[in-house]
Write an enzyme that holds these catalytic residues in place. Structure first.
Site, PDB file in Angstrom:
ATOM      1  N   LYS A  25      12.429  -3.542   6.258  1.00 18.17           N
ATOM      2  CA  LYS A  25      11.734  -3.645   4.969  1.00 18.17           C
ATOM      3  C   LYS A  25      12.697  -3.252   3.841  1.00 18.17           C
ATOM      4  CE  LYS A  25       7.355  -2.136   2.846  1.00 18.17           C
ATOM      5  NZ  LYS A  25       6.118  -1.362   3.020  1.00 18.17           N
ATOM      6  N   SER A  54       1.724  -3.756   2.732  1.00 20.39           N
ATOM      7  CA  SER A  54       2.861  -4.276   2.040  1.00 20.39           C
ATOM      8  C   SER A  54       4.076  -4.632   2.910  1.00 20.39           C
ATOM      9  CB  SER A  54       3.315  -3.248   0.994  1.00 20.39           C
ATOM     10  OG  SER A  54       3.812  -2.090   1.635  1.00 20.39           O
ATOM     11  N   SER A  67       0.226   0.107   5.072  1.00 15.68           N
ATOM     12  CA  SER A  67       1.152  -1.024   4.952  1.00 15.68           C
ATOM     13  C   SER A  67       1.879  -1.464   6.204  1.00 15.68           C
ATOM     14  CB  SER A  67       2.182  -0.731   3.870  1.00 15.68           C
ATOM     15  OG  SER A  67       1.589  -0.958   2.620  1.00 15.68           O
TER      16      SER A  67
HETATM   17  N1  GLN Z   1      -2.011  -1.272  -0.021  1.00 14.39           N
HETATM   18  C1  GLN Z   1      -1.782   0.109  -0.290  1.00 14.39           C
HETATM   19  C2  GLN Z   1      -1.201   0.270  -1.668  1.00 14.39           C
HETATM   20  O1  GLN Z   1      -0.992  -0.725  -2.292  1.00 14.39           O
HETATM   21  C3  GLN Z   1      -0.874   0.681   0.757  1.00 14.39           C
HETATM   22  C4  GLN Z   1       0.542   0.497   0.461  1.00 14.39           C
HETATM   23  C5  GLN Z   1       1.423   1.059   1.518  1.00 14.39           C
HETATM   24  O2  GLN Z   1       0.966   1.569   2.537  1.00 14.39           O
HETATM   25  N2  GLN Z   1       2.708   1.039   1.225  1.00 14.39           N
HETATM   26  O3  GLN Z   1      -0.955   1.345  -2.120  1.00 14.39           O
END
Ligand code: GLN
Length: 441
Positions: A60, A135, A159
Site C-alpha cells: 500500500k 482503503s 481498511s
Molecule cells: N473507511 C475508514 C475511513 O475512511 C477506514 C479507513 C482505514 O481503515 N484506513 O476512515
C-alpha cells in the site's frame, strides 16, 4: 513453480489487466524484479532461503519502501520517493519476500471504496463495475486479481478487512501495537495497524508472523505471543458469540449464520448471541478521533517540508477531515469532542474485554452491505456506514480477520472473526476451520 516463473505469470497478467483494474501505481523495473527472483530461487535451491522466499508481495502506498513512491495515492505526495524502508519492509526483505511495487488505495487511507484516490478508482477484480472496498483497495484487489501472492494494507477503521471482504480474500487487522508503525504514514496514530492480505488464512498468518514484533523505532509496539502456524486448522472446540447487530442487507447475515451453524455442527462449537451495548456508537466515536489525529499528522504536509500543501492539492474527503479536525481542535472547544470520543472508545474496549472473558471469538459479517457500483452517488453517511462492524475492533484495540464466507449474485461476502487482544492464534485457528468448510463451489 520457481519464483521467476511465477513472477513472469504475474507480470503478464498485470500487463493485460492493470489498465482496466487500476491496481498497481508503480512496479519495480522488470529487470530488477527478475534479477531478485533469480537470486531467491538460488537461495531456495541451496536451502538458505528465508520464510517468505517464493512469495511476491504488493505494498500500500502509505508504507515507505526505499526508492519507491509513498504517494498515499495523493497529488500531495505524488513525487515523494521514500528514503528508507518501513520496519515491516525490512522484515519482509530479511525473509526473502519479493516486493513487487506500490498499489493504489484511497487517498491517505481515507475512504471505504477505493474511489478517493487521486489516480482514479480501483476496480473490483471479481466484478469490475463494482468498488473493491477501501482503503487498502489495491492491496486486496491485487491479491484477488492474481497479480501477487500477498499484500500489505493498513487498517484504521476497517481498511484491510473491508476490501478483503468485497474482493473475496483474507485480511488481518492485528491487535494494536503488534506490528511496528515505523514507516507508515499516519491516518490516526492511535488506531492504525499494518496487516497482511492473502488468498488463504495460512499465508496471511505467515506474513503476520514475519512483520510482527517489538520495534524500538515505534515505542507503542510490543512483543506478542508466538504464532504456531502448525496448530492453525486443527479441530478445536470454541465458545463463539454471534454479534447482535442490525445488518443493512439481511442476506449477508444469513450467509454468516449458516456458516457458523455448519462449523458448530462439525467442530462442536458452542454458539450464543452477544450484545456489545455501545457498538452502535462506533462510527460517531471514530470520526472525531480520526479527524483530530489526521489533522495533526498532516501539519507537516505544508508544501515546504514534504510534498505540496495538503489543503491545496488533496481531494474532497481528505479536505473534509482536515477542516473537521481544525474545527474540533479549536481552543474554544477545549478538546471536548476528542475527549468524549476517547471516553466512549474506552467503554467499547471494556465491553469487548468483558465479552472475551467468556468467549473465544466473536463473529459478525465484515461489512453490512454489498459494494456499490463505481461512480454511483452515495452520501458521506452511507460511505461511513460501510465500516460500522470493523471500526469497533480498532476502538477496542483487539484483533480481527475477514475471510470469505459466501457470495451473493457472484459478489463475495466476508465473515469477521474477532478475538481478544494478542489472541491472534485463536482467531487464526477459528478462521482456518471456517475456511476448511469450503465455499460450496
Ligand atoms: N473507511 C475508514 C475511513 O475512511 C477506514 C479507513 C482505514 O481503515 N484506513 O476512515
Amino acid at each position: 513453480m520457481t519464483t521467476i516463473e511465477k513472477l513472469k505469470t504475474y507480470l503478464e497478467r498485470i500487463k493485460k489487466k492493470n489498465k482496466e483494474l487500476n491496481i498497481f501505481l508503480e512496479l519495480r523495473p522488470e529487470k530488477e524484479l527478475l534479477g531478485e527472483a533469480k537470486k531467491i530461487d538460488g537461495k531456495i535451491k541451496s536451502r538458505k532461503a528465508g520464510r517468505l522466499a517464493g512469495y511476491i508481495i504488493a505494498i500500500k502506498p502509505n508504507i515507505n519502501v526505499l526508492g519507491l513512491h509513498a504517494s498515499c495515492s495523493s497529488r500531495v505526495l505524488e513525487d515523494y520517493l521514500s528514503t528508507y524502508d518501513a520496519t515491516v519492509i525490512e522484515k519482509i526483505r530479511s525473509e526473502d519476500g519479493l516486493i513487487m511495487g506500490m498499489v493504489n488505495s484511497d487517498e491517505f487511507a481515507c475512504g471505504s471504496s477505493g474511489e478517493t484516490s487521486a489516480f482514479g478508482p480501483v476496480r473490483n477484480p471479481v466484478s469490475p463495475e463494482l468498488v473493491p472496498g477501501g482503503s487498502s483497495s489495491g492491496s486486496a484487489a491485487a491479491v484477488a486479481a492474481g497479480f501477487c501472492d500477498l499484500a500489505l494494507g493498513s487498517d484504521t477503521g476497517g481498511s484491510i478487512r473491508n476490501p478483503s471482504s468485497h474482493c473475496g480474500v483474507v485480511g488481518i487487522k492485528p491487535t494494536y501495537s503488534t506490528v511496528s508503525r515505523y514507516g507508515l504514514i499516519d491516518l490516526s496514530m492511535s488506531l492504525d495497524q499494518i496487516g497482511p492480505i492473502a488468498r488463504d488464512v495460512r499465508d496471511a498468518a505467515l506474513l503476520l508472523d514475519v512483520i510482527k514484533g517489538e520495534d524500538e523505532r515505534d515505542p507503542i509496539s510490543a512483543e506478542s505471543p508466538k504464532l504456531s502456524l502448525k496448530e492453525i486448522g486443527k479441530g478445536k472446540k470454541l465458545k463463539v458469540g454471534l454479534l447482535d447487530f442490525k445488518i443493512q442487507d439481511e442476506r449477508i447475515q444469513k450467509i454468516i449464520n449458516e456458516k457458523v451453524k455448519e462449523a458448530s455442527g462439525k467442530y462442536g462449537w458452542t454458539v450464543g448471541h452477544i450484545n456489545i451495548p455501545h457498538v452502535g456508537l462506533a462510527i460517531e466515536t471514530y470520526y472525531p478521533l480520526v479527524y483530530t489525529e489526521f489533522f495533526s499528522a498532516t501539519r507537516k504536509l505544508d508544501g515546504r517540508r514534504y510534498g505540496k500543501k495538503i489543503e491545496e492539492a488533496c481531494g474532497p474527503e481528505v479536505l473534509r477531515r482536515i477542516l473537521g479536525g481544525a474545527e474540533i481542535t479549536k481552543a474554544e472547544h477545549e478538546g471536548r469532542n476528542y475527549h468524549l470520543a476517547l471516553k466512549v472508545k474506552k467503554i467499547i474496549e471494556e465491553e469487548y474485554q468483558k465479552a472475551f472473558g467468556d468467549l473465544d471469538i466473536i463473529i459478525s459479517p465484515t461489512v453490512s452491505r454489498l459494494p456499490h457500483k463505481i461512480g454511483s452517488k452515495i452520501s458521506v453517511e452511507e460511505m461511513y456506514s460501510y465500516d460500522a462492524l470493523t471500526i469497533p475492533s480498532n476502538l477496542a484495540g483487539n484483533c480481527s480477520i475477514s475471510i470469505p464466507a459466501g457470495k451473493i449474485d457472484g459478489v463475495p461476502v466476508g465473515m469477521q472473526i474477532m478475538a481478544d487482544k494478542f489472541n491472534e492464534q485463536k482467531m487464526l485457528e477459528a478462521a482456518a476451520l471456517i475456511e476448511k468448510l469450503g465455499m460450496g463451489d
